[in-house]
Design a protein around this motif. Structure first.
Motif, PDB file in Angstrom:
ATOM      1  N   SER A 296       0.854  -1.185   0.000  1.00  0.00           N
ATOM      2  CA  SER A 296       0.000   0.000   0.000  1.00  0.00           C
ATOM      3  C   SER A 296       0.892   1.238   0.000  1.00  0.00           C
ATOM      4  O   SER A 296       1.772   1.374   0.859  1.00  0.00           O
ATOM      5  N   GLY A 297       0.660   2.126  -0.970  1.00  0.00           N
ATOM      6  CA  GLY A 297       1.394   3.378  -1.029  1.00  0.00           C
ATOM      7  C   GLY A 297       0.655   4.449  -0.251  1.00  0.00           C
ATOM      8  O   GLY A 297      -0.576   4.473  -0.226  1.00  0.00           O
ATOM      9  N   TYR A 298       1.434   5.313   0.383  1.00  0.00           N
ATOM     10  CA  TYR A 298       0.836   6.413   1.140  1.00  0.00           C
ATOM     11  C   TYR A 298       1.821   7.561   1.195  1.00  0.00           C
ATOM     12  O   TYR A 298       2.973   7.434   0.782  1.00  0.00           O
ATOM     13  N   VAL A 299       1.374   8.708   1.672  1.00  0.00           N
ATOM     14  CA  VAL A 299       2.186   9.916   1.659  1.00  0.00           C
ATOM     15  C   VAL A 299       2.498  10.356   3.085  1.00  0.00           C
ATOM     16  O   VAL A 299       1.625  10.353   3.964  1.00  0.00           O
ATOM     17  N   ASN A 300       3.766  10.743   3.278  1.00  0.00           N
ATOM     18  CA  ASN A 300       4.263  11.262   4.557  1.00  0.00           C
ATOM     19  C   ASN A 300       3.914  10.335   5.707  1.00  0.00           C
ATOM     20  O   ASN A 300       4.119   9.137   5.618  1.00  0.00           O
ATOM     21  N   ASP A 301       3.383  10.902   6.778  1.00  0.00           N
ATOM     22  CA  ASP A 301       3.066  10.098   7.963  1.00  0.00           C
ATOM     23  C   ASP A 301       1.597   9.690   8.020  1.00  0.00           C
ATOM     24  O   ASP A 301       1.097   9.308   9.077  1.00  0.00           O
ATOM     25  N   ASN A 302       0.879   9.796   6.887  1.00  0.00           N
ATOM     26  CA  ASN A 302      -0.504   9.315   6.844  1.00  0.00           C
ATOM     27  C   ASN A 302      -0.521   7.823   7.144  1.00  0.00           C
ATOM     28  O   ASN A 302       0.433   7.107   6.844  1.00  0.00           O
ATOM     29  N   LYS A 303      -1.614   7.358   7.682  1.00  0.00           N
ATOM     30  CA  LYS A 303      -1.746   5.934   7.970  1.00  0.00           C
ATOM     31  C   LYS A 303      -1.985   5.185   6.651  1.00  0.00           C
ATOM     32  O   LYS A 303      -2.877   5.541   5.886  1.00  0.00           O
ATOM     33  N   PRO A 304      -1.202   4.137   6.372  1.00  0.00           N
ATOM     34  CA  PRO A 304      -1.424   3.387   5.133  1.00  0.00           C
ATOM     35  C   PRO A 304      -2.740   2.628   5.175  1.00  0.00           C
ATOM     36  O   PRO A 304      -3.162   2.146   6.217  1.00  0.00           O
ATOM     37  N   LYS A 305      -3.374   2.536   4.007  1.00  0.00           N
ATOM     38  CA  LYS A 305      -4.593   1.729   3.889  1.00  0.00           C
ATOM     39  C   LYS A 305      -4.204   0.269   3.729  1.00  0.00           C
ATOM     40  O   LYS A 305      -3.083  -0.043   3.336  1.00  0.00           O
ATOM     41  N   ARG A 306      -5.129  -0.604   4.009  1.00  0.00           N
ATOM     42  CA  ARG A 306      -4.901  -2.037   3.784  1.00  0.00           C
ATOM     43  C   ARG A 306      -4.786  -2.309   2.304  1.00  0.00           C
ATOM     44  O   ARG A 306      -5.458  -1.671   1.484  1.00  0.00           O
ATOM     45  N   TYR A 307      -3.932  -3.284   1.944  1.00  0.00           N
ATOM     46  CA  TYR A 307      -3.876  -3.696   0.553  1.00  0.00           C
ATOM     47  C   TYR A 307      -5.277  -4.172   0.150  1.00  0.00           C
ATOM     48  O   TYR A 307      -5.947  -4.870   0.895  1.00  0.00           O
ATOM     49  N   GLY A 308      -5.707  -3.783  -1.052  1.00  0.00           N
ATOM     50  CA  GLY A 308      -7.040  -4.128  -1.535  1.00  0.00           C
ATOM     51  C   GLY A 308      -8.029  -2.995  -1.360  1.00  0.00           C
ATOM     52  O   GLY A 308      -9.202  -3.128  -1.689  1.00  0.00           O
ATOM     53  N   SER A 309      -7.545  -1.838  -0.864  1.00  0.00           N
ATOM     54  CA  SER A 309      -8.428  -0.688  -0.633  1.00  0.00           C
ATOM     55  C   SER A 309      -8.754   0.085  -1.902  1.00  0.00           C
ATOM     56  O   SER A 309      -9.650   0.914  -1.900  1.00  0.00           O
ATOM     57  N   GLY A 310      -8.015  -0.148  -2.967  1.00  0.00           N
ATOM     58  CA  GLY A 310      -8.315   0.542  -4.223  1.00  0.00           C
ATOM     59  C   GLY A 310      -7.072   0.889  -4.999  1.00  0.00           C
ATOM     60  O   GLY A 310      -5.955   0.841  -4.484  1.00  0.00           O
ATOM     61  N   PRO A 311      -7.248   1.271  -6.262  1.00  0.00           N
ATOM     62  CA  PRO A 311      -6.107   1.491  -7.157  1.00  0.00           C
ATOM     63  C   PRO A 311      -5.207   2.652  -6.757  1.00  0.00           C
ATOM     64  O   PRO A 311      -4.035   2.659  -7.118  1.00  0.00           O
TER      65      PRO A 311
ATOM     66  N   PRO B   9       2.203   1.927 -12.184  1.00  0.00           N
ATOM     67  CA  PRO B   9       1.726   2.498 -10.919  1.00  0.00           C
ATOM     68  C   PRO B   9       0.637   3.541 -11.180  1.00  0.00           C
ATOM     69  O   PRO B   9       0.537   4.091 -12.286  1.00  0.00           O
ATOM     70  N   TYR B  10      -0.170   3.820 -10.185  1.00  0.00           N
ATOM     71  CA  TYR B  10      -1.314   4.719 -10.349  1.00  0.00           C
ATOM     72  C   TYR B  10      -0.879   6.145 -10.691  1.00  0.00           C
ATOM     73  O   TYR B  10      -1.543   6.833 -11.452  1.00  0.00           O
ATOM     74  N   TYR B  11       0.242   6.589 -10.109  1.00  0.00           N
ATOM     75  CA  TYR B  11       0.679   7.970 -10.280  1.00  0.00           C
ATOM     76  C   TYR B  11       1.950   8.082 -11.131  1.00  0.00           C
ATOM     77  O   TYR B  11       2.865   7.278 -11.003  1.00  0.00           O
TER      78      TYR B  11
ATOM     79  N   VAL C 101       1.681  -3.301  -6.591  1.00  0.00           N
ATOM     80  CA  VAL C 101       2.097  -4.661  -6.920  1.00  0.00           C
ATOM     81  C   VAL C 101       3.390  -4.561  -7.714  1.00  0.00           C
ATOM     82  O   VAL C 101       3.590  -3.625  -8.489  1.00  0.00           O
ATOM     83  N   GLY C 102       4.276  -5.517  -7.474  1.00  0.00           N
ATOM     84  CA  GLY C 102       5.524  -5.522  -8.218  1.00  0.00           C
ATOM     85  C   GLY C 102       6.244  -6.839  -8.081  1.00  0.00           C
ATOM     86  O   GLY C 102       5.880  -7.691  -7.263  1.00  0.00           O
ATOM     87  N   TYR C 103       7.267  -6.988  -8.914  1.00  0.00           N
ATOM     88  CA  TYR C 103       8.153  -8.139  -8.838  1.00  0.00           C
ATOM     89  C   TYR C 103       9.452  -7.691  -8.190  1.00  0.00           C
ATOM     90  O   TYR C 103      10.021  -6.667  -8.579  1.00  0.00           O
ATOM     91  N   ALA C 104       9.927  -8.470  -7.223  1.00  0.00           N
ATOM     92  CA  ALA C 104      11.200  -8.198  -6.565  1.00  0.00           C
ATOM     93  C   ALA C 104      12.266  -9.120  -7.139  1.00  0.00           C
ATOM     94  O   ALA C 104      12.010 -10.302  -7.398  1.00  0.00           O
TER      95      ALA C 104
END
Length: 191
Positions: free
Chosen positions: A140-155, A178-180, A160-163
């Motif tokens: 889950s991507g998020y900005v600064n110190d915002n609380k991250p959402k659970r994976y599956g919360s939306g695009p 990626p979305y952005y 998702v990626g390959y490591a």
């Protein structure tokens, strides 16, 4: 080997590996992220073609990163502190390589978890093995110190990626579509 020693050895081995390929990732991954992984090859190819128009020094740096040979994940524990940076390939600009920030990998008993702990654009998520030299990252991507959402919360937040691992002290995650901002994000990690 006694049963007790065998169980202890297997327990230690489990902590050194990402989550096993038991189909769990297929139960969790969203249809949109499955589609992104399905198109990974063509998305990556198009983004890297766009990157060629970027700053020649950055293009050389990207090419050097991608030319490193891949090694197995199974013989290395990734837990600990890492330096990490994001490389944005294609999209708004041909190529942007950001500076280094702090990331941390931990093991919660079910596999490796990544958290980018500095910088404005952050991620938190989990790895699932996908062959000897590749893992799937769901986060889950998020900005600064915002609380991250659970994976599956939306695009807007799902990632998702390959490591891929290059050495004991270097690996990366490639995020297709990626979305952005970009067509491919690469998070490079080193110690």
């Amino acid at each position: 080997m006694t049963p007790r020693l065998l169980i202890a050895a297997l327990g230690l081995l489990c902590f050194a590996l990402p989550a096993h390929a038991d189909g769990e990732v297929q139960k969790i991954i969203t249809p949109a992220d499955k589609a992104r992984l399905d198109k990974y090859g063509e998305t990556r190819k198009a983004a890297l073609e766009e990157a060629k128009a970027g700053d020649p020094a950055e293009v050389s740096e990207l090419n050097a990163l991608l030319a490193k040979p891949l090694v197995a994940f199974s013989d290395k524990d990734l837990t600990g502190n890492w330096q990490c940076r994001t490389i944005k390939v294609g999209g708004i600009g041909p190529l942007v390589i950001y500076g280094w920030f702090k990331c941390k990998v931990s093991d919660d008993g079910s596999g490796w978890r990544l958290e980018k702990i500095s910088g404005s654009q952050r991620t938190t998520g989990r790895f699932f093995d996908h062959g000897e030299k590749r893992a799937i990252y769901l986060g889950s991507g998020y900005v600064n110190d915002n609380k991250p959402k659970r994976y599956g919360s939306g695009p807007e937040s799902d990632q998702v990626g390959y490591a891929f691992r290059n050495s004991a002290n270097a690996w990366r995650i490639e995020f297709p579509a990626p979305y952005y901002e970009s067509h491919l994000d690469i998070m490079e990690l080193k110690r």
